[in-house]
Design an enzyme around this catalytic site. Structure first.
Site, mmCIF file in Angstrom:
data_model
loop_
_atom_site.group_PDB
_atom_site.id
_atom_site.type_symbol
_atom_site.label_atom_id
_atom_site.label_comp_id
_atom_site.label_asym_id
_atom_site.label_seq_id
_atom_site.Cartn_x
_atom_site.Cartn_y
_atom_site.Cartn_z
ATOM 1 N N ASP A 68 36.227 44.992 -5.404
ATOM 2 C CA ASP A 68 35.068 45.540 -6.102
ATOM 3 C C ASP A 68 35.477 46.664 -7.031
ATOM 4 O OD1 ASP A 68 35.136 47.880 -4.565
ATOM 5 O OD2 ASP A 68 33.247 47.518 -3.558
ATOM 6 N N ASN A 76 26.677 53.150 -13.888
ATOM 7 C CA ASN A 76 25.242 52.977 -14.110
ATOM 8 C C ASN A 76 24.540 54.315 -14.290
ATOM 9 O OD1 ASN A 76 25.149 50.183 -14.068
ATOM 10 N ND2 ASN A 76 24.740 50.068 -11.876
ATOM 11 N N ASP A 85 26.524 46.588 -16.802
ATOM 12 C CA ASP A 85 26.686 45.142 -17.004
ATOM 13 C C ASP A 85 27.908 44.844 -17.866
ATOM 14 O OD1 ASP A 85 24.441 44.652 -15.494
ATOM 15 O OD2 ASP A 85 23.168 44.065 -17.185
ATOM 16 N N GLU A 111 28.827 44.632 -7.741
ATOM 17 C CA GLU A 111 30.142 44.813 -8.361
ATOM 18 C C GLU A 111 31.266 44.266 -7.479
ATOM 19 O OE1 GLU A 111 29.623 48.368 -5.691
ATOM 20 O OE2 GLU A 111 28.311 47.131 -6.902
#
Length: 194
Positions: A68, A76, A85, A111
């Site tokens: 991840d 974010n 994104d 993620e």
């Protein structure tokens, strides 16, 4: 006259079959990355474990790689969800560029990603994961308004080798534990093998 009616009657079935295949493919694919999605992973991981257990020889090593994006929430929070994104898309692109033909990639959630693959040796497994980790580490993202505010992207990896007759839930748990170990030992340049 009969030939033309037969051709006409089979043509819609082919189109329907193609439409069903496209629909199935869309249902199994994560739209952001183009990788398989979690539902497909849940189905495929059982087959992956079963097929490896049914092999008559252990000439190859099967593994689940779970990784991840480190500190993804900060992307974010600091840059906005659209940039988040974009980070996921950039990582997906790097992974695609470094895949082998014996590997399948899944977006496990948010993620987090999984790769199922076969390798000749444990060294090949570790080298494959390390190559992807290093390629991801070359990535960075910046704010549009502030070109000096650039943030590096990194990922942590957990590698779990599949043993014959291992349940899929056990394999996933082992890969997840390896990922946790990698994260607790410094993230950025860490991977853990169990």
């Amino acid at each position: 006259a009969i030939d033309s009616s037969v051709k006409r009657s089979t043509q819609p079935r082919i189109s329907l079959k193609e439409a069903l295949n496209l629909s199935k493919e869309a249902a199994d694919t994560d739209p952001l990355t183009g990788f398989y999605n979690r539902g497909k992973f849940d189905s495929d991981i059982n087959d992956f474990c079963r097929e490896y257990s049914e092999q008559t020889t252990e000439s190859s090593l099967a593994a689940l790689i779970m990784f991840d994006i480190d500190h993804f929430k900060r992307f974010n929070d600091d840059f906005g969800h659209q940039k988040g994104d974009e980070v996921i898309k950039l990582v997906a692109k790097k992974v695609k560029e470094n895949l082998t033909d014996k590997a399948k990639v899944y977006r496990y959630g948010g993620e987090e990603f999984c790769i199922t693959a076969y390798f000749e040796t444990i060294n090949d497994l570790v080298a494959f994961a390390e190559c992807i980790r290093q390629e991801i580490a070359k990535l960075a993202i910046r704010k549009k308004q502030d070109v000096n505010n650039k943030r590096a992207i990194s990922a942590s990896f957990g590698l779990a080798m599949l043993r014959p007759f291992t349940k899929s839930s056990v394999l996933v748990e082992r890969a997840d534990r390896a990922l946790y170990i990698a994260k607790t030992h410094g993230r950025k340049d860490r991977k853990s093998v169990v």
